[in-house]
Design an enzyme around this catalytic site. Structure first.
Site, PDB file in Angstrom:
ATOM      1  N   HIS A 264      47.352  38.899  50.955  1.00 15.59           N
ATOM      2  CA  HIS A 264      46.990  38.197  49.721  1.00 15.59           C
ATOM      3  C   HIS A 264      47.711  36.850  49.690  1.00 15.59           C
ATOM      4  O   HIS A 264      48.854  36.745  50.156  1.00 15.59           O
ATOM      5  CB  HIS A 264      47.367  39.039  48.504  1.00 15.59           C
ATOM      6  CG  HIS A 264      46.857  38.449  47.228  1.00 15.59           C
ATOM      7  ND1 HIS A 264      47.510  37.434  46.575  1.00 15.59           N
ATOM      8  CD2 HIS A 264      45.737  38.707  46.516  1.00 15.59           C
ATOM      9  CE1 HIS A 264      46.808  37.089  45.505  1.00 15.59           C
ATOM     10  NE2 HIS A 264      45.729  37.855  45.447  1.00 15.59           N
TER      11      HIS A 264
ATOM     12  N   GLU B 260      49.269  35.333  47.489  1.00 19.35           N
ATOM     13  CA  GLU B 260      50.609  35.359  46.877  1.00 19.35           C
ATOM     14  C   GLU B 260      51.637  35.910  47.864  1.00 19.35           C
ATOM     15  O   GLU B 260      52.781  35.471  47.881  1.00 19.35           O
ATOM     16  CB  GLU B 260      50.559  36.153  45.560  1.00 19.35           C
ATOM     17  CG  GLU B 260      49.878  35.332  44.473  1.00 19.35           C
ATOM     18  CD  GLU B 260      49.094  36.127  43.445  1.00 19.35           C
ATOM     19  OE1 GLU B 260      49.314  37.339  43.307  1.00 19.35           O
ATOM     20  OE2 GLU B 260      48.221  35.509  42.783  1.00 19.35           O
TER      21      GLU B 260
ATOM     22  N   GLU C  82      39.449  34.315  49.311  1.00 18.22           N
ATOM     23  CA  GLU C  82      40.062  33.925  48.048  1.00 18.22           C
ATOM     24  C   GLU C  82      40.633  32.515  48.175  1.00 18.22           C
ATOM     25  O   GLU C  82      41.772  32.351  48.648  1.00 18.22           O
ATOM     26  CB  GLU C  82      41.184  34.890  47.694  1.00 18.22           C
ATOM     27  CG  GLU C  82      40.716  36.311  47.505  1.00 18.22           C
ATOM     28  CD  GLU C  82      41.641  37.077  46.562  1.00 18.22           C
ATOM     29  OE1 GLU C  82      41.171  37.524  45.519  1.00 18.22           O
ATOM     30  OE2 GLU C  82      42.843  37.170  46.867  1.00 18.22           O
TER      31      GLU C  82
ATOM     32  N   GLY D  59      43.780  32.669  39.673  1.00 15.49           N
ATOM     33  CA  GLY D  59      44.555  32.598  38.436  1.00 15.49           C
ATOM     34  C   GLY D  59      44.486  31.244  37.747  1.00 15.49           C
ATOM     35  O   GLY D  59      45.257  30.975  36.828  1.00 15.49           O
TER      36      GLY D  59
HETATM   37  P1  PGA Z   1      42.347  36.074  39.667  1.00 21.77           P
HETATM   38  O1  PGA Z   1      43.089  36.695  40.956  1.00 21.77           O
HETATM   39  O2  PGA Z   1      41.091  36.864  39.470  1.00 21.77           O
HETATM   40  O3  PGA Z   1      43.330  36.220  38.541  1.00 21.77           O
HETATM   41  O4  PGA Z   1      42.053  34.639  40.005  1.00 21.77           O
HETATM   42  C1  PGA Z   1      42.371  37.097  42.082  1.00 21.77           C
HETATM   43  C2  PGA Z   1      43.288  37.644  43.133  1.00 21.77           C
HETATM   44  O5  PGA Z   1      44.413  37.149  43.275  1.00 21.77           O
HETATM   45  O6  PGA Z   1      42.925  38.591  43.851  1.00 21.77           O
END
Ligand code: PGA
Length: 252
Positions: A95, A97, A167, A173
């Protein structure tokens, strides 16, 4: 067409009690949706409790990350076998993050994908470019590098049942969703990469989800794109009505 798949990534949200309530609402809400696959990824502390609630239901359970080793001195980490033990069928790997806040590398994602499959966990392999990479025309290079590493030690048969999540980091976010055309352009690119590395049949079978500010009101236009097979949802999965709205909108 692969069957649609919607995954809720709860990130660092929900106590055990809150997680139980959300899992129960999701389980009950999707009960009559026979034509779509759904999974949730609660924080580690709530996995076992949510696993109990989802046992015997249609909803899959996913870890948000994991360590590739079987066991050992890795303070704070969790192993593939521990995820299985808690009832997980899936694990989110790479991911953005994890990559950007915790320094997870392409090499690490490559090892984790192999370890997940060795423990019968379906990997949800996240790829995507930052805003700066998009603005400097490096989107395809980044997505190619990340996808290629993630699937490098995965056999065609395993790749066919794995999941890739595109993504774009700038859409996570932020409330800024990629347009359906922007998503489709990258999704078809990923499918072509998979065709090149693992064959046409695998490329047709592998599910490629879109993630980044997916909401009930934009999910259907994204999923309507031919190469978008579902969604990885963050913020909008934390309340049952909005998550179930996305699941409903993603049914084909
Ligand atoms: P989000 O996050 O829908 O809050 O943009 C998606 C994700 O990080 O998988």
């Amino acid at each position: 067409m692969p069957r649609p798949f919607v995954v809720g990534n709860w990130k660092m949200h929900k106590t055990v009690a809150e997680a139980r309530a959300l899992a129960t609402a999701v389980r009950d809400g999707v009960r009559d949706f026979g034509d779509i696959d759904v999974a949730v990824a609660p924080p580690f502390t709530a996995l076992a409790a949510v696993g109990e609630i989802l046992k015997g239901s249609e909803v899959g359970l996913a870890g948000q990350t994991m360590h590739e080793a079987g066991k050992g001195a890795f303070t704070g980490e969790i192993s593939p076998a521990m995820l299985r033990d808690a009832g997980c069928s899936h694990v989110i790997l790479g991911h953005s993050e994890r990559r950007h806040l915790f320094g997870e590398t392409d090499q690490a994602v490559m090892k984790k994908a192999r370890a997940a499959l060795d423990h019968s966990l379906t990997p949800i392999l996240c790829v995507g470019e930052t805003l700066q990479e998009r603005e400097t025309s490096r989107t395809f290079d980044v997505v190619e590098r990340q996808t290629e590493h993630a699937l490098r030690h995965v056999t065609p048969e395993e790749a066919a049942r794995s999941v890739v999540a595109y993504e774009p980091v700038w859409a996570i976010g932020t409330g800024k969703t990629a347009s359906p055309e922007q998503a489709q352009e990258v999704h078809i690119f990923i499918r072509k990469l998979v065709a090149r590395s693992h064959g046409d049949g695998v490329a047709r079978a592998i599910r490629i989800l879109y993630g980044g500010s997916v909401k009930p009101d934009n999910a259907s236009s994204l999923i309507a794109e031919p190469d978008v097979d579902g969604a990885l949802v963050g913020g909008a999965c934390l309340e049952a009505p909005s998550f179930l709205g996305i699941v409903a909108a993603s049914r084909t």
